[in-house]
Each structure stands twice: as structure tokens, then as C-alpha cells.
Design an enzyme around this catalytic site. Structure first.
Site, short mmCIF file in Angstrom:
data_model
loop_
_atom_site.label_atom_id
_atom_site.label_comp_id
_atom_site.label_asym_id
_atom_site.label_seq_id
_atom_site.Cartn_x
_atom_site.Cartn_y
_atom_site.Cartn_z
N LYS A 126 -4.43 -21.58 -2.45
CA LYS A 126 -5.81 -21.67 -1.97
C LYS A 126 -5.78 -21.68 -0.45
CE LYS A 126 -10.01 -22.02 -3.77
NZ LYS A 126 -10.50 -21.31 -4.97
N ASP A 166 -14.44 -17.46 -2.24
CA ASP A 166 -14.83 -18.78 -2.74
C ASP A 166 -16.12 -19.11 -2.01
OD1 ASP A 166 -13.48 -21.18 -4.40
OD2 ASP A 166 -14.48 -22.08 -2.68
#
Length: 447
Positions: A126, A166
Site C-alpha cells: 500500500k 484508492d
């Protein structure tokens, strides 16, 4: 709390001080997995849990950029490459003022097991930045993305690490990031997913998380002989996941009665229809406006500064799609007392540990994020496959593959989470993901 879990968490907290979101994610995972690890000493001997809780690599860097007035700004960028035992690191980039290392680590840790559940060869990672794209011009966002990629490019690649979008990173940002990567390395390759369809993207990618979570919800309801027809569904958020979750729920006969953004919540007693959905989509995706404008357009009740879970009492399905820890214990108890049937997490870790405990103890069907919202990364994986094959599949082909993946995830959760006549989906998702990654780590030795 089990004494072994308590000791494990003590060490995690000492090593990662102040990172509450990461602590919460690890505790929720380890609590369900520890009994299985104790019964299988090969995992204990190889210190699999300890290795899983430590990222393989953390990259943190300065991002300097210039606004339209010529003023220089400095933000911080991150990429946490958590685990690559079953494939290249895969996970989104989040641009939001709340981003710090603890949030990126929590998201990366969850991503390991979410990706494993899809059955596709993807590790967990991430990244992101504390940059806020809201209110910035296209040129300012472009300059930031180019500066961000000027450092990130050296740490990623189609067989190393494949980021995606995201919160705060949509098609516009992915385009700017990909353009800068291509300019630097002089190669056109599948290094990012969520790309535009006409330059290597996949159909159904924008819809994937919302559609996939709804398919998972349908599978959960089927275990009780139920479906969505006539059910009141409270959805939070109004971004990508909430948009397509509301669309699919409505298609399948449910009534979506709420939406929200960071400014407040909207209540829709008669549900959302096609005209309203189109206006909401254009408002949030094209104009980047606020949900209050949607409420004013259709004369709906608007609650400034309120979460969805503060304005609803009786609801059949709770579908949080906004942000982490948005449903607390008080919210959970009130909804359970009013007949809540199911919860499906469209956002990452949107329920507190207290809320999850209340749902499970009251036999509410609870679809945790790492299982329920895996549709997004699943179609990202399918985009990677299409890039490697130099092919693009039709919408129908991608959607059918997505349905198959979500059904496989549900079956895996049932296999590992069955408890008498009920299914503990948290336990099932954690164990199914753990076994796949842990066995790969054992096969590959200590590293």
C-alpha cells in the site's frame, strides 16, 4: 484477550508506537488466527506471525510540488511493500490529509490476505501521501503526481510492485502517474492498474469493488434463504465504491436509503432511482461537488456533519463504504436492536473491534473488508493479466470472472469459518488468507 495474543500485541505496539490503525488490524487478525497457529506448530517454529507483522520494505520520501500561484509545497510519500510470498506487491495509493505511516501499514497488512483470498498471484502492499487533491486544479494535481512518481518509479514494476487507486486517487491521478512513469523508464508496461480503457485498463474496474461486495452480500444472504428484494440498505460514502454498490443493490431489488460524504449524510426514504444515481455520479465524479447539492436537487433530508450511522435506526443491511472505524459499538448495538440482518464492508476496516464483536455475538451476517471488498483488487489482478496477454476482455467476461472470484472467496470463508449452524466470516477470511500466504512462506524458506 488470550495471553499469547496479548504478548504478541505488546511487541507489535512497542515496535510500532502510535500507529493505532495498524495495531487494530493486527489484533483483529491475530486474535482469530492464533488458535490455529498453536495447533500447527510449524507456523510457530518459523515465526510466521512475527514475519507477517513486519513489512518486507518501507519507503518514505519527500514530494515537493508547485501550485498555480508559484508557491512550493512539501508533502510526504509512502510505499509499504508488506509481503510478496505469492506474487508482486499489489495495493492502492491513497492521497488524503489523514495519511501517515500507521494508516498505510494497516492497509498494506490487510491487503496481504485480501489479495490471497482472490486466488490470484498478488502480494500485499500500500502507499500514498498526505496530499489532499480536493480543491486543487488539474495542473496542481498533475504536478504533484509527477513529483510523487519521480521517486516512486524506482521501487515499482510489473513484476515487482503494481500500485492502483484508492481514496483521492482516481482515473485522473492514475493517468498522470502512469504518464510520468512511462516518460522516465521509456516503457509502456502494466505498472499501474485502474488505467483508462483506451490505454490498457480493464472494463468493470471502476464498478468492481461495489459490484463485488454486493455479490458477496448476496452469497451471505443465500445461506439464510434471503436475498436483497425489499431490503432497506444503508450505504455510507458517495465515492467509487458507494456509487456502484448503490447501483448494484438497486438492480437486485434492494432499496438504498442513505449516502454521505465528509460534509454530511442524505436520507432517501424512497430509495435511489436511475435519474438520481446519474446526477450523484456526475456530481461526485465529474464536478467533484458535495452531497449537499444532491440533497437540495431532490429535496431530501440532509444532515450536516452527521455519519449515516447516526441518522438511521431500523435498517436491514448496513453497507459502510466511507472510511475506517465509521461504525462504533453504539451504532452497532442500535442497529442490531432494530433488526439488522447483515453488514458488508465496502470500505477498509470501517467497523471498530467493539462493533464487530456485537455483530458476531448477535449472529448478524458480517462480511469483513478483506473478503467483501476484494472485488476491486480482483479486477486489478485481471487487468494485470490482460496487460500481460496484450488482450482486453469484454465487460461480460470480466464481470463473470469477478462473480466467480467473489463466490470462491465466500466459499473459502465458509470452509474456515463454519461454527455449527453459523459462519464466522472474520475467522474464515483471516484463516483462508493466512494459510495460503503462510504455506508459501514456509516453502520459500526464511527471508
Amino acid at each position: 484477550m488470550d495471553k499469547d495474543v496479548e504478548e504478541f500485541m505488546k511487541n507489535v505496539i512497542e515496535k510500532n508506537p502510535g500507529e493505532q490503525e495498524f495495531h487494530q488490524a493486527v489484533q483483529e487478525f491475530v486474535t482469530t488466527v492464533m488458535p490455529y497457529v498453536k495447533k500447527n506448530p510449524r507456523y510457530q517454529k518459523a515465526k510466521i506471525l512475527e514475519r507477517l507483522a513486519e513489512p518486507e520494505r518501507v519507503v518514505m520520501f519527500r514530494v515537493s510540488w508547485e501550485d498555480d500561484n508559484g508557491e512550493i509545497h512539501v508533502n510526504r510519500g509512502y510505499r509499504v511493500q508488506f509481503n510478496s510470498a505469492i506474487g508482486p506487491y499489489k495495493g492502492g495509493l491513497r492521497f488524503h490529509p489523514s495519511v501517515y505511516l500507521g494508516i498505510i501499514k494497516f492497509l498494506g497488512f490487510e491487503q496481504i490476505f485480501k489479495n490471497a483470498l482472490t486466488g490470484l498471484p498478488m502480494g500485499g502492499g500500500k502507499g500514498g501521501s498526505d496530499f489532499d487533491p480536493h480543491g486543487k486544479s488539474d495542473n496542481e494535481v498533475r504536478r504533484f503526481c509527477q513529483s510523487f512518481m519521480t521517486e516512486l518509479y524506482r521501487h515499482i514494476g510489473p513484476d515487482t510492485d503494481v500500485p492502483a487507486g484508492d481514496i483521492g486517487v482516481g482515473g485522473r491521478e492514475i493517468g498522470y502517474l502512469f504518464g510520468q512513469y512511462r516518460r522516465i523508464v521509456n516503457r509502456f508496461e502494466g505498472v499501474l492498474t485502474g488505467k483508462g480503457y483506451n490505454w490498457g485498463g480493464s472494463l468493470i474496474r471502476p464498478e468492481a469493488t461495489g459490484y463485488g461486495a454486493t455479490y458477496f452480500l448476496m452469497d451471505m444472504l443465500k445461506t439464510k434463504g434471503e436475498d436483497l428484494k425489499g431490503k432497506n440498505v444503508a450505504i455510507s460514502g458517495s465515492g467509487n465504491v458507494a456509487q456502484f454498490a448503490s447501483k448494484k443493490v438497486t438492480e437486485l431489488g434492494g432499496k438504498v436509503i442513505t449516502l454521505s460524504d465528509s460534509s454530511g449524510s442524505v436520507y432517501m426514504p424512497d430509495g435511489i432511482n436511475d435519474e438520481m444515481w446519474n446526477m450523484m455520479y456526475e456530481l461526485k465524479t465529474v464536478r467533484r461537488g458535495r452531497i449537499k447539492e444532491f440533497a437540495e436537487e431532490y429535496n431530501l433530508d440532509y444532515y450536516p456533519g452527521k455519519k449515516v450511522w447516526e441518522i438511521v435506526d431500523k435498517v436491514d443491511v448496513a453497507y459502510p463504504c466511507a472510511t475506517q472505524n465509521e461504525i462504533n459499538g453504539e451504532d452497532a448495538k442500535r442497529m442490531v436492536d432494530n433488526g439488522l440482518i447483515a453488514v458488508v464492508e465496502g470500505a477498509n476496516m470501517p467497523s471498530t473491534l467493539e462493533a464487530i464483536d456485537i455483530f458476531i455475538k448477535n449472529n448478524v451476517l458480517f462480511g469483513p473488508a478483506k473478503a467483501a471488498n476484494a472485488g476491486g483488487v480482483a479486477v486489478s489482478g485481471l487487468e494485470m493479466s490482460q496487460n500481460s496477454l496484450r488482450l482486453q476482455w469484454t465487460s461480460k467476461e470480466v464481470d463473470e470472472r469477478l462473480k466467480g472470484i467473489m463466490h470462491h472467496i465466500h466459499e473459502s470463508c465458509v470452509k474456515y469459518g463454519k461454527e455449527g449452524n453459523t459462519v464466522n466470516y472474520v475467522k474464515g477470511a483471516n484463516l483462508a488468507g493466512f494459510v495460503k500466504v503462510a504455506d508459501a512462506m514456509l516453502d520459500q524458506g526464511i527471508y
